[in-house]
Write a protein that holds these residues in place. Structure first.
Motif, PDB file in Angstrom:
ATOM      1  N   PRO A  72       0.821  -1.216   0.000  1.00 50.60           N
ATOM      2  CA  PRO A  72       0.000   0.000   0.000  1.00 50.60           C
ATOM      3  C   PRO A  72       0.851   1.260   0.000  1.00 50.60           C
ATOM      4  O   PRO A  72       2.018   1.254   0.403  1.00 50.60           O
ATOM      5  CB  PRO A  72      -0.810  -0.126   1.294  1.00 50.60           C
ATOM      6  N   HIS A 112       5.454   3.461  -1.579  1.00 49.54           N
ATOM      7  CA  HIS A 112       4.823   2.190  -1.252  1.00 49.54           C
ATOM      8  C   HIS A 112       5.496   1.589  -0.018  1.00 49.54           C
ATOM      9  O   HIS A 112       6.553   2.050   0.426  1.00 49.54           O
ATOM     10  CB  HIS A 112       4.930   1.232  -2.437  1.00 49.54           C
ATOM     11  N   HIS A 118       5.697   6.328  -5.120  1.00 48.19           N
ATOM     12  CA  HIS A 118       4.323   6.267  -5.620  1.00 48.19           C
ATOM     13  C   HIS A 118       3.916   7.667  -6.053  1.00 48.19           C
ATOM     14  O   HIS A 118       4.032   8.617  -5.283  1.00 48.19           O
ATOM     15  CB  HIS A 118       3.364   5.770  -4.541  1.00 48.19           C
ATOM     16  N   PRO A 147       0.740   9.577  -7.126  1.00 48.48           N
ATOM     17  CA  PRO A 147      -0.717   9.532  -7.291  1.00 48.48           C
ATOM     18  C   PRO A 147      -1.191  10.562  -8.313  1.00 48.48           C
ATOM     19  O   PRO A 147      -1.154  11.767  -8.063  1.00 48.48           O
ATOM     20  CB  PRO A 147      -1.231   9.872  -5.886  1.00 48.48           C
ATOM     21  N   ALA A 158      -5.402   6.803  -9.526  1.00 52.79           N
ATOM     22  CA  ALA A 158      -6.305   6.900  -8.382  1.00 52.79           C
ATOM     23  C   ALA A 158      -7.632   7.492  -8.830  1.00 52.79           C
ATOM     24  O   ALA A 158      -7.681   8.298  -9.765  1.00 52.79           O
ATOM     25  CB  ALA A 158      -5.693   7.765  -7.282  1.00 52.79           C
ATOM     26  N   ARG A 201      -8.794  -2.108  -6.796  1.00 53.42           N
ATOM     27  CA  ARG A 201      -7.623  -2.784  -6.215  1.00 53.42           C
ATOM     28  C   ARG A 201      -7.069  -3.831  -7.165  1.00 53.42           C
ATOM     29  O   ARG A 201      -5.844  -3.914  -7.381  1.00 53.42           O
ATOM     30  CB  ARG A 201      -8.020  -3.442  -4.891  1.00 53.42           C
ATOM     31  N   GLN A 209      -5.708   3.171  -6.846  1.00 47.91           N
ATOM     32  CA  GLN A 209      -6.072   3.631  -5.517  1.00 47.91           C
ATOM     33  C   GLN A 209      -7.512   4.152  -5.555  1.00 47.91           C
ATOM     34  O   GLN A 209      -7.980   4.635  -6.589  1.00 47.91           O
ATOM     35  CB  GLN A 209      -5.138   4.750  -5.050  1.00 47.91           C
ATOM     36  N   GLU A 218      -9.795   6.836  -3.520  1.00 48.95           N
ATOM     37  CA  GLU A 218      -9.983   7.851  -2.491  1.00 48.95           C
ATOM     38  C   GLU A 218     -11.476   7.940  -2.184  1.00 48.95           C
ATOM     39  O   GLU A 218     -12.270   8.334  -3.039  1.00 48.95           O
ATOM     40  CB  GLU A 218      -9.465   9.213  -2.949  1.00 48.95           C
ATOM     41  N   ARG A 220      -6.094  -2.382   0.857  1.00 47.31           N
ATOM     42  CA  ARG A 220      -4.794  -1.720   0.728  1.00 47.31           C
ATOM     43  C   ARG A 220      -4.832  -0.482  -0.153  1.00 47.31           C
ATOM     44  O   ARG A 220      -3.950   0.374  -0.064  1.00 47.31           O
ATOM     45  CB  ARG A 220      -3.773  -2.703   0.159  1.00 47.31           C
ATOM     46  N   ASN A 221      -5.817  -0.378  -1.024  1.00 48.77           N
ATOM     47  CA  ASN A 221      -5.847   0.722  -1.987  1.00 48.77           C
ATOM     48  C   ASN A 221      -6.727   1.884  -1.548  1.00 48.77           C
ATOM     49  O   ASN A 221      -6.926   2.828  -2.312  1.00 48.77           O
ATOM     50  CB  ASN A 221      -6.325   0.221  -3.350  1.00 48.77           C
ATOM     51  N   TRP A 228      -7.829   5.280   0.346  1.00 48.25           N
ATOM     52  CA  TRP A 228      -7.411   6.538   0.967  1.00 48.25           C
ATOM     53  C   TRP A 228      -8.674   7.212   1.489  1.00 48.25           C
ATOM     54  O   TRP A 228      -9.771   6.998   0.963  1.00 48.25           O
ATOM     55  CB  TRP A 228      -6.736   7.465  -0.044  1.00 48.25           C
ATOM     56  N   ARG A 270      -4.237   4.265   6.582  1.00 53.89           N
ATOM     57  CA  ARG A 270      -4.304   4.725   5.198  1.00 53.89           C
ATOM     58  C   ARG A 270      -4.125   6.243   5.128  1.00 53.89           C
ATOM     59  O   ARG A 270      -4.406   6.957   6.093  1.00 53.89           O
ATOM     60  CB  ARG A 270      -5.648   4.336   4.577  1.00 53.89           C
TER      61      ARG A 270
END
Length: 438
Positions: free
Chosen positions: A89, A99, A105, A107, A137, A167, A172, A174, A205-206, A208, A240
């Protein structure tokens, strides 16, 4: 009490579920070599489940407890390495995102608030569009459009299906928890809603968290936003990324905000949110489309240029698209604008750059993202410079490339350079200059 994992193993960062429907558990404590975390039950599909995502390899133990603190049962499971090259994640490290394995990472987000509410064919079309896009994302709302009541557990099933689909395809998600103009923190039942969402999705894990869009325009006092952030932080065993989306004058320095999410409708007010708050910054750069609003009817050229400005200011851009005939940012579907291919070019430039780039705060006419002595990326925007001076170390040779960010071309300048030098430039807008140590 039973575990839905069979056999009793789970991949690192994946979720394990304990079915506590029959035992009325209040929480479960998971432990591993000095690391421990607490997760609480949530109703999913008529069952009471406790969800957890282990972040360390090896043997984990858990104990479920009732409302009185008494033990209702114990168990264990083995956390094994994830298959393939899974970086884990994303989280915050300094002013950038990384990560779990330390890899950078970046975004690059887009907004599609209610794409998951469409029919199956439309949802599949949105996922296909994302797969062809430069984005990593998606911003989506857990509240239905125009909702006047908090969602029941069954109403979150489409949200969960979307989170799982994102995922499994590497995106990701949000999740926007509240509506600043409607069901906002402070509205009766808001804490129960927040906890239901966090307990249900924290193990993914993905995921936010974003408390609300345009939070500074809501009739919510600072203490209530702080309480909402505290509740998310306490309930989220996965730790997260979490933020509040607001204008550039919002106090993103709050300790429990991991990164700023800036409505960048005042470009120069938000000129350096990274340095101001010491956190990563996601910068809205307006909406490509034809809406009758100051930031909602931007041309693709304008939006792409603002995305580059966001990048060289040390932040990351967030994309939106709304045309009168179709709104990607509300319903998903297809991207109709011209910005996406150019943003993919930008994403490629960023992906090939060193991970630990910073911005030179001393610049005033241009912005440069760099690893001093190794790599420099400068963007000129609407300026059509005929020449421009640069300064790099004298004891090394550097290659120079001119990037036409609209036409997506890269031109190598003949020769190599060192020390102070002046480049002849082609006198056209949307130019970036990349200087790389040989």
């Amino acid at each position: 009490m039973s575990s839905t994992a069979s056999p009793r193993t789970v991949e690192r960062w994946d979720l394990i579920e304990l079915d506590v429907t029959e035992v009325h558990a209040a929480e479960a404590t998971f432990s591993h070599s000095g690391r421990w975390a607490v997760a609480e039950p949530v109703t999913v599909g008529g069952r009471r489940l406790i969800r957890f995502a282990p972040d360390l390899l090896g043997s984990w133990e858990y104990t479920a407890t009732g409302p009185d603190g008494g033990s209702l049962g114990t168990g264990s499971f083995e956390c094994v390495a994830a298959e393939g090259e899974d970086p884990g994640p994303a989280g915050v490290r300094g002013t950038r995102f990384t990560h779990a394995d330390g890899a950078a990472h970046h975004p690059l987000g887009t907004t599609a608030l209610w794409w998951h509410e469409q029919d199956a064919e439309a949802r599949a079309g949105s996922l296909a569009t994302l797969a062809r896009s430069p984005f990593s994302a998606v911003r989506m709302s857990v509240l239905a459009r125009g909702a006047t009541t908090w969602p029941e557990p069954a109403e979150l099933e489409d949200v969960e299906s979307a989170v799982v689909a994102l995922r499994d395809t590497g995106f990701q998600a949000e999740l926007v928890l509240f509506d600043a103009e409607g069901l906002a923190p402070g509205h009766p039942g808001w804490t129960e809603h927040l906890l239901q969402v966090v307990h249900r999705f924290a193990a993914y894990r993905n995921v936010w968290w974003c408390l609300a869009l345009d939070a500074d325009r809501a009739h919510v006092d600072a203490a209530t936003w702080d309480e909402a952030l505290r509740l998310v932080a306490e309930a989220d065993h996965g730790r997260r990324p979490r933020t509040v989306h607001a204008g550039p004058r919002f106090d993103f320095g709050r300790r429990l905000i991991s990164h700023s999410s800036v409505r960048d409708d005042a470009q120069w007010e938000a000129i350096d949110p990274v340095r101001a708050f010491g956190k990563p910054a996601l910068l809205d750069v307006g909406t490509e489309g034809d809406l009758p609003t100051p930031t909602g009817g931007r041309t693709a050229e304008d939006l792409v240029s603002l995305a580059w400005w966001a990048l060289v200011r040390g932040g990351y851009f967030w994309h939106a698209e709304e045309f009168a005939r179709h709104s990607w940012s509300r319903h998903g579907g297809n991207l109709s604008g011209e910005s996406a291919p150019r943003l993919e070019f930008l994403a490629g430039v960023l992906a090939s750059a060193p991970a630990d780039l910073t911005r030179d705060p001393g610049e005033s006419k241009t912005f440069t993202l760099s690893r001093p002595g190794q790599y420099y990326l400068q963007y000129h925007g609407l300026h059509r410079y005929s020449t421009h001076g640069f300064s790099v170390p004298h004891d090394a040779e550097f290659a120079v490339e001119l990037l036409d960010t609209w036409n997506m071309t890269v031109e190598r300048v003949p020769g190599t350079f060192s020390g102070e030098f002046v480049l002849d430039l082609p006198r056209k807008p949307y130019l970036a200059v990349r200087v790389t140590r040989c």
